[in-house]
Design a protein around this motif. Structure first.
Motif, mmCIF file in Angstrom:
data_model
loop_
_atom_site.group_PDB
_atom_site.id
_atom_site.type_symbol
_atom_site.label_atom_id
_atom_site.label_comp_id
_atom_site.label_asym_id
_atom_site.label_seq_id
_atom_site.Cartn_x
_atom_site.Cartn_y
_atom_site.Cartn_z
ATOM 1 N N MET A 1 0.842 -1.191 0.000
ATOM 2 C CA MET A 1 0.000 0.000 0.000
ATOM 3 C C MET A 1 0.886 1.253 0.000
ATOM 4 N N SER A 2 0.571 2.192 -0.891
ATOM 5 C CA SER A 2 1.324 3.436 -0.931
ATOM 6 C C SER A 2 0.971 4.310 0.264
ATOM 7 N N GLU A 3 1.815 5.305 0.519
ATOM 8 C CA GLU A 3 1.529 6.229 1.614
ATOM 9 C C GLU A 3 0.218 6.975 1.365
ATOM 10 N N PHE A 4 -0.019 7.371 0.108
ATOM 11 C CA PHE A 4 -1.240 8.108 -0.208
ATOM 12 C C PHE A 4 -2.475 7.239 0.014
ATOM 13 N N GLU A 5 -2.403 5.969 -0.359
ATOM 14 C CA GLU A 5 -3.513 5.064 -0.081
ATOM 15 C C GLU A 5 -3.779 4.971 1.415
ATOM 16 N N ALA A 6 -2.700 4.903 2.208
ATOM 17 C CA ALA A 6 -2.857 4.756 3.660
ATOM 18 C C ALA A 6 -3.513 5.984 4.285
ATOM 19 N N VAL A 7 -3.107 7.187 3.859
ATOM 20 C CA VAL A 7 -3.626 8.398 4.517
ATOM 21 C C VAL A 7 -5.012 8.784 4.018
ATOM 22 N N THR A 8 -5.474 8.186 2.910
ATOM 23 C CA THR A 8 -6.839 8.446 2.438
ATOM 24 C C THR A 8 -7.769 7.274 2.752
ATOM 25 N N ALA A 9 -7.288 6.305 3.517
ATOM 26 C CA ALA A 9 -8.095 5.127 3.827
ATOM 27 C C ALA A 9 -9.312 5.499 4.667
ATOM 28 N N GLY A 36 -7.368 18.861 -2.060
ATOM 29 C CA GLY A 36 -7.333 17.709 -2.946
ATOM 30 C C GLY A 36 -7.184 16.404 -2.182
ATOM 31 N N TYR A 37 -6.389 16.437 -1.121
ATOM 32 C CA TYR A 37 -6.252 15.261 -0.257
ATOM 33 C C TYR A 37 -7.591 14.901 0.374
ATOM 34 N N LEU A 38 -8.316 15.886 0.852
ATOM 35 C CA LEU A 38 -9.633 15.632 1.436
ATOM 36 C C LEU A 38 -10.611 15.112 0.383
ATOM 37 N N LEU A 39 -10.528 15.649 -0.826
ATOM 38 C CA LEU A 39 -11.411 15.206 -1.897
ATOM 39 C C LEU A 39 -11.181 13.728 -2.220
ATOM 40 N N ALA A 40 -9.918 13.302 -2.217
ATOM 41 C CA ALA A 40 -9.605 11.898 -2.477
ATOM 42 C C ALA A 40 -10.162 10.997 -1.382
ATOM 43 N N THR A 41 -10.100 11.452 -0.149
ATOM 44 C CA THR A 41 -10.653 10.676 0.967
ATOM 45 C C THR A 41 -12.162 10.506 0.809
ATOM 46 N N LEU A 42 -12.853 11.575 0.460
ATOM 47 C CA LEU A 42 -14.298 11.509 0.249
ATOM 48 C C LEU A 42 -14.641 10.617 -0.945
ATOM 49 N N ALA A 43 -13.861 10.718 -2.021
ATOM 50 C CA ALA A 43 -14.133 9.909 -3.208
ATOM 51 C C ALA A 43 -13.950 8.424 -2.916
ATOM 52 N N ARG A 44 -12.990 8.095 -2.058
ATOM 53 C CA ARG A 44 -12.781 6.690 -1.704
ATOM 54 C C ARG A 44 -14.034 6.126 -1.020
ATOM 55 N N ALA A 45 -14.603 6.879 -0.081
ATOM 56 C CA ALA A 45 -15.829 6.430 0.587
ATOM 57 C C ALA A 45 -17.005 6.428 -0.379
ATOM 58 N N GLY A 46 -17.089 7.451 -1.235
ATOM 59 C CA GLY A 46 -18.196 7.546 -2.167
ATOM 60 C C GLY A 46 -18.240 6.412 -3.178
ATOM 61 N N GLY A 143 6.394 17.587 2.003
ATOM 62 C CA GLY A 143 7.165 16.474 2.525
ATOM 63 C C GLY A 143 6.712 15.148 1.953
ATOM 64 N N HIS A 144 5.567 15.135 1.254
ATOM 65 C CA HIS A 144 4.987 13.895 0.738
ATOM 66 C C HIS A 144 4.785 13.911 -0.769
ATOM 67 N N VAL A 145 4.731 15.091 -1.361
ATOM 68 C CA VAL A 145 4.637 15.195 -2.814
ATOM 69 C C VAL A 145 5.763 16.098 -3.304
ATOM 70 N N GLU A 146 6.192 15.838 -4.527
ATOM 71 C CA GLU A 146 7.267 16.645 -5.116
ATOM 72 C C GLU A 146 6.682 17.474 -6.246
ATOM 73 N N LEU A 147 6.883 18.784 -6.166
ATOM 74 C CA LEU A 147 6.436 19.711 -7.199
ATOM 75 C C LEU A 147 7.639 20.462 -7.739
ATOM 76 N N ARG A 172 6.281 11.386 -3.337
ATOM 77 C CA ARG A 172 7.675 11.235 -2.916
ATOM 78 C C ARG A 172 8.062 9.797 -2.578
ATOM 79 N N ASP A 173 7.085 8.957 -2.240
ATOM 80 C CA ASP A 173 7.446 7.581 -1.887
ATOM 81 C C ASP A 173 7.679 6.711 -3.120
ATOM 82 N N GLY A 174 7.593 7.306 -4.309
ATOM 83 C CA GLY A 174 7.863 6.565 -5.535
ATOM 84 C C GLY A 174 6.686 5.822 -6.106
ATOM 85 N N SER A 175 5.517 5.915 -5.470
ATOM 86 C CA SER A 175 4.339 5.229 -5.985
ATOM 87 C C SER A 175 3.899 5.864 -7.311
#
Length: 259
Positions: A1-9, A36-46, A143-147, A172-175
């Motif tokens: 599981m990627s870090e992004f998957e974990a924090v939007t679980a 955008g992070y919050l939107l992804a969390t809501l979309a996962r539940a939706g 610290g978690h995404v690279e721009l 940043r975790d390479g996912s």
């Protein structure tokens, strides 16, 4: 599981349409979780509540800014269809609604475009771009995404006068990027009005993202621009292309300009 998957679980409660979430303090700007992070969390539940694979269109109204920590996502099945379903997801914290989103979902593919009026813009290679950052406030999200910003559109050290910003994006975790990260990417760049010399906190009031295809592995290229700054409000329109040059997401939001 990627870090992004974990924090939007999200975790569905037994015999309920309510999900529990833990908003991570690292995916924030100035101490407030990124929109955008919050939107992804809501979309996962939706998507989960209607049993679909991918969000196709997500539109959210930001009622108040939540904080890092426990939160609830209250969902509602609006429509069940064979190809497309619709659900509603509302983020609650401390007994108050914070974000209300409508999610249209189904299944995306990596099909080539039949017609495309918006090819990817010319962009320097990542190694020729500049790291995103701002001297105005902390951006924990970086610290978690690279721009990496196109130097021509970077608002620092001096605003360009053109409210347009182009940047490369990756986790940043390479996912590799997935569909939910397309909800995050267009909302991670500096506000376009920074290039008009309007600096400061620019909270999102409404954000809509259209998901257009499965992204290929590699960097995402994002371009956002404002069309109007008036009455203390500005819009941002954004497009996201994957590493093959395919348009994979489009976004539009209304935000409050800093005083």
């Amino acid at each position: 599981m990627s870090e992004f998957e974990a924090v939007t679980a999200v975790r569905r409660r037994p015999d309920s349409e309510i999900y529990d979430a833990d908003l991570h303090p690292g995916w924030a700007i100035g101490g407030k979780p990124n929109g955008g992070y919050l939107l992804a969390t809501l979309a996962r539940a939706g998507c989960d509540v209607v049993g679909t694979v991918h969000p196709l269109a997500v539109s959210a109204h930001y009622l108040r800014a939540p904080s890092a920590g426990p939160a609830e996502v209250h969902t509602e099945v609006v429509r069940l269809g064979r190809r497309v379903c619709t659900s509603r997801a509302t983020l609650w914290q401390a007994g108050k609604p914070c974000i209300d989103a409508l999610i249209t979902s189904g299944e995306l593919h990596a099909d080539e475009a039949v017609w495309d009026a918006e090819p990817a813009p010319a962009m320097p290679a990542p190694q020729d771009c500049v790291a995103a950052g701002t001297p105005r406030f902390d951006v924990e999200l970086f610290g978690h995404v690279e721009l990496l910003l196109d130097p021509v559109t970077a608002p620092f050290p001096e605003p360009s006068g053109d409210p347009r910003i182009r940047f490369w994006f990756r986790l940043r975790d390479g996912s590799p990027p997935d569909v939910l990260s397309l909800l995050l990417a267009p909302d991670t760049g500096p506000p376009t009005v920074f290039n008009l010399g309007v600096f400061g906190w620019s909270p999102t009031v409404e954000l809509t993202v259209l998901l257009r295809g499965l992204p290929a592995p590699g960097w995402l290229l994002c371009e956002s621009q404002a069309r109007l700054l008036a009455g203390g409000w500005f819009d941002e329109q954004a497009s996201v292309w994957d590493s093959t040059g395919r348009l994979v997401a489009q976004a539009r939001q209304l935000a409050l300009a800093a005083d």
